[in-house]
Write a protein that holds these residues in place. Structure first.
Motif, PDB file in Angstrom:
ATOM      1  N   UNK A 100     -10.136  17.284  68.829  1.00 54.29           N
ATOM      2  CA  UNK A 100     -11.484  17.716  69.179  1.00 54.29           C
ATOM      3  C   UNK A 100     -12.303  16.653  69.859  1.00 54.29           C
ATOM      4  N   UNK A 101     -11.674  15.845  70.729  1.00 52.10           N
ATOM      5  CA  UNK A 101     -12.398  14.727  71.330  1.00 52.10           C
ATOM      6  C   UNK A 101     -12.759  14.966  72.792  1.00 52.10           C
ATOM      7  N   UNK A 102     -12.487  16.162  73.331  1.00 52.30           N
ATOM      8  CA  UNK A 102     -12.753  16.410  74.739  1.00 52.30           C
ATOM      9  C   UNK A 102     -14.173  16.856  75.013  1.00 52.30           C
ATOM     10  N   UNK A 103     -14.550  16.808  76.274  1.00 53.78           N
ATOM     11  CA  UNK A 103     -15.858  17.285  76.696  1.00 53.78           C
ATOM     12  C   UNK A 103     -16.995  16.566  76.007  1.00 53.78           C
ATOM     13  N   UNK A 104     -17.978  17.326  75.513  1.00 53.70           N
ATOM     14  CA  UNK A 104     -19.154  16.727  74.873  1.00 53.70           C
ATOM     15  C   UNK A 104     -18.824  16.049  73.562  1.00 53.70           C
ATOM     16  N   UNK A 105     -17.609  16.243  73.052  1.00 54.03           N
ATOM     17  CA  UNK A 105     -17.197  15.593  71.806  1.00 54.03           C
ATOM     18  C   UNK A 105     -16.600  14.207  72.045  1.00 54.03           C
ATOM     19  N   UNK A 106     -16.368  13.867  73.302  1.00 57.07           N
ATOM     20  CA  UNK A 106     -15.737  12.591  73.613  1.00 57.07           C
ATOM     21  C   UNK A 106     -16.637  11.426  73.218  1.00 57.07           C
ATOM     22  N   UNK A 107     -16.059  10.437  72.605  1.00 57.13           N
ATOM     23  CA  UNK A 107     -16.797   9.237  72.227  1.00 57.13           C
ATOM     24  C   UNK A 107     -16.583   8.158  73.276  1.00 57.13           C
ATOM     25  N   UNK A 108     -17.679   7.608  73.776  1.00 56.55           N
ATOM     26  CA  UNK A 108     -17.643   6.547  74.785  1.00 56.55           C
ATOM     27  C   UNK A 108     -16.797   6.928  76.007  1.00 56.55           C
ATOM     28  N   UNK A 109     -17.106   8.066  76.653  1.00 53.69           N
ATOM     29  CA  UNK A 109     -16.350   8.430  77.853  1.00 53.69           C
ATOM     30  C   UNK A 109     -16.610   7.438  78.974  1.00 53.69           C
ATOM     31  N   UNK A 110     -15.684   7.289  79.922  1.00 56.36           N
ATOM     32  CA  UNK A 110     -15.871   6.333  81.023  1.00 56.36           C
ATOM     33  C   UNK A 110     -17.149   6.615  81.801  1.00 56.36           C
ATOM     34  N   UNK A 137     -12.948  15.823  80.453  1.00 55.36           N
ATOM     35  CA  UNK A 137     -14.341  15.900  80.878  1.00 55.36           C
ATOM     36  C   UNK A 137     -15.032  17.202  80.580  1.00 55.36           C
ATOM     37  N   UNK A 138     -14.271  18.267  80.351  1.00 55.95           N
ATOM     38  CA  UNK A 138     -14.845  19.552  80.037  1.00 55.95           C
ATOM     39  C   UNK A 138     -14.597  20.586  81.127  1.00 55.95           C
ATOM     40  N   UNK A 139     -14.953  21.830  80.826  1.00 50.97           N
ATOM     41  CA  UNK A 139     -15.605  22.301  79.606  1.00 50.97           C
ATOM     42  C   UNK A 139     -14.638  22.387  78.433  1.00 50.97           C
ATOM     43  N   UNK A 140     -15.125  22.047  77.243  1.00 47.91           N
ATOM     44  CA  UNK A 140     -14.279  22.058  76.058  1.00 47.91           C
ATOM     45  C   UNK A 140     -14.490  23.300  75.209  1.00 47.91           C
ATOM     46  N   UNK A 152     -18.417  16.204  79.092  1.00 49.47           N
ATOM     47  CA  UNK A 152     -18.510  14.805  78.682  1.00 49.47           C
ATOM     48  C   UNK A 152     -19.805  14.170  79.175  1.00 49.47           C
ATOM     49  N   UNK A 153     -20.335  13.270  78.352  1.00 44.16           N
ATOM     50  CA  UNK A 153     -21.561  12.544  78.708  1.00 44.16           C
ATOM     51  C   UNK A 153     -21.195  11.392  79.635  1.00 44.16           C
ATOM     52  N   UNK A 154     -20.865  11.745  80.867  1.00 38.81           N
ATOM     53  CA  UNK A 154     -20.376  10.783  81.848  1.00 38.81           C
ATOM     54  C   UNK A 154     -20.628  11.328  83.244  1.00 38.81           C
ATOM     55  N   UNK A 155     -20.518  10.489  84.286  1.00 35.03           N
ATOM     56  CA  UNK A 155     -20.668  11.008  85.651  1.00 35.03           C
ATOM     57  C   UNK A 155     -19.657  12.102  85.975  1.00 35.03           C
ATOM     58  N   UNK A 156     -18.408  11.925  85.548  1.00 32.90           N
ATOM     59  CA  UNK A 156     -17.415  12.966  85.807  1.00 32.90           C
ATOM     60  C   UNK A 156     -17.764  14.249  85.067  1.00 32.90           C
ATOM     61  N   UNK A 157     -18.224  14.123  83.848  1.00 32.18           N
ATOM     62  CA  UNK A 157     -18.656  15.307  83.104  1.00 32.18           C
ATOM     63  C   UNK A 157     -19.795  16.038  83.799  1.00 32.18           C
ATOM     64  N   UNK A 158     -20.707  15.282  84.407  1.00 29.74           N
ATOM     65  CA  UNK A 158     -21.817  15.907  85.134  1.00 29.74           C
ATOM     66  C   UNK A 158     -21.308  16.663  86.354  1.00 29.74           C
ATOM     67  N   UNK A 159     -20.343  16.082  87.065  1.00 32.04           N
ATOM     68  CA  UNK A 159     -19.760  16.760  88.230  1.00 32.04           C
ATOM     69  C   UNK A 159     -19.111  18.075  87.815  1.00 32.04           C
ATOM     70  N   UNK A 160     -18.306  18.028  86.756  1.00 35.11           N
ATOM     71  CA  UNK A 160     -17.632  19.229  86.282  1.00 35.11           C
ATOM     72  C   UNK A 160     -18.642  20.267  85.805  1.00 35.11           C
ATOM     73  N   UNK A 161     -19.692  19.830  85.123  1.00 37.68           N
ATOM     74  CA  UNK A 161     -20.721  20.761  84.662  1.00 37.68           C
ATOM     75  C   UNK A 161     -21.414  21.442  85.833  1.00 37.68           C
ATOM     76  N   UNK A 162     -21.708  20.676  86.888  1.00 38.19           N
ATOM     77  CA  UNK A 162     -22.361  21.260  88.059  1.00 38.19           C
ATOM     78  C   UNK A 162     -21.495  22.337  88.692  1.00 38.19           C
TER      79      UNK A 162
END
Length: 282
Positions: A100-110, A137-140, A152-162
């Motif tokens: 359960x560490x993917x997406x918004x659950x990831x700890x210290x994503x790059x 990076x998500x979505x999880x 994920x709380x990261x630049x890549x996560x933001x791209x995927x969310x967009x």
């Protein structure tokens, strides 16, 4: 209903009946008004599923998009972004990474700004537009209606969310759910929700748009600005600016007070994908 307002920065296009809808000056000007039937440049509810079929129906097969060898000067100088090999899937859900560490659950994503296409990405049809899915990076998460979240709380996560949110908001079965759950609260969201309830969804039966790339314009821990490149047809690519906010442990897209994503910032018809990371499923 207009998700992007502003004038086509290329300054091209006529108002003739045979011109594509995004090249019409009247089309661009009227896009400022939320709920208008004629809307500007790229409208996710117009340039989308040609038959209006829900996402649960059979989706078209994935084929690489190739532009012609000769074309007008505004044709991108780079070929369409295509994974090698194409990996679009029809899987009903996207599991998180182990434990359960993917997406918004990831700890210290790059926290690096991505300069290359994210790895280990699969592409899935949302209506007839391909959206990216990455276990890291998500979505999880995906709810019973198919709404995807938890990036994920990261630049890549933001791209995927967009990209995922822009793809899903075009699905008429998900539009209101996306506005309620994937858009940050504010006057713009209120206006868009009102318009979504009262205005019929116009659709363009001839054109299909696909993601072609992205550029992280700015990134802070609580806010990201991403320009998403969308291939309108074999000759045109538009750069669409999107602002995201980190709220309630996830990235939420922000609407401007007029109910559009970009407000006064006009989408650009790109001459090439220079400066963008090429990233697309078709």
């Amino acid at each position: 209903m207009a998700w992007f307002s502003g004038r086509d920065s290329s300054g091209s296009g006529d108002d003739g009946d045979d011109a594509p809808i995004w090249e019409s000056r009247g089309f661009v000007a009227s896009g400022i008004v939320i709920g208008a039937v004629v809307v500007c440049l790229v409208v996710w509810l117009v340039v989308g599923n040609g038959n209006g079929a829900p996402s649960g129906q059979q989706s078209p097969s994935v084929t690489p998009t190739q532009g012609p060898t000769d074309g007008p000067t505004d044709q991108p100088t780079e070929p369409p972004a295509t994974p090698d090999p194409p990996t679009a899937t029809r899987t009903p859900s996207v599991p998180a990474t182990p434990n359960g560490t993917g997406g918004c659950r990831a700890k210290n994503p790059p926290q690096r700004i991505p300069r290359e296409a994210p790895e280990a990405v699969s592409w899935q049809f949302e209506t007839n537009m391909l959206i990216p899915l990455q276990p890291q990076g998500g979505p999880a998460l995906e709810d019973a209606k198919g709404l995807r979240s938890c990036f994920a709380h990261s630049p890549t996560g933001a791209v995927l969310a967009a990209m995922v949110t822009l793809g899903q908001i075009r699905n008429p079965q998900l539009t209101e759910a996306v506005l309620r759950n994937r858009i940050a609260p504010g006057d713009g969201r209120n206006l868009a929700l009102k318009a979504a309830r009262t205005s019929p969804t116009p659709r363009n039966t001839a054109q299909t748009s696909q993601f072609a790339g992205f550029k992280v314009v700015d990134y802070l821990p609580n806010r990201a600005i991403v320009s998403v490149a969308v291939r309108l047809d074999s000759q045109k690519v538009a750069g669409l600016p999107v602002t995201l906010l980190w709220q309630n442990n996830d990235w939420k897209l922000m609407l401007q007070p007029d109910g559009s994503f970009n407000g006064e910032v006009a989408p650009d018809v790109l001459q090439s994908l220079e400066g963008y990371v090429r990233f697309g499923g078709a």
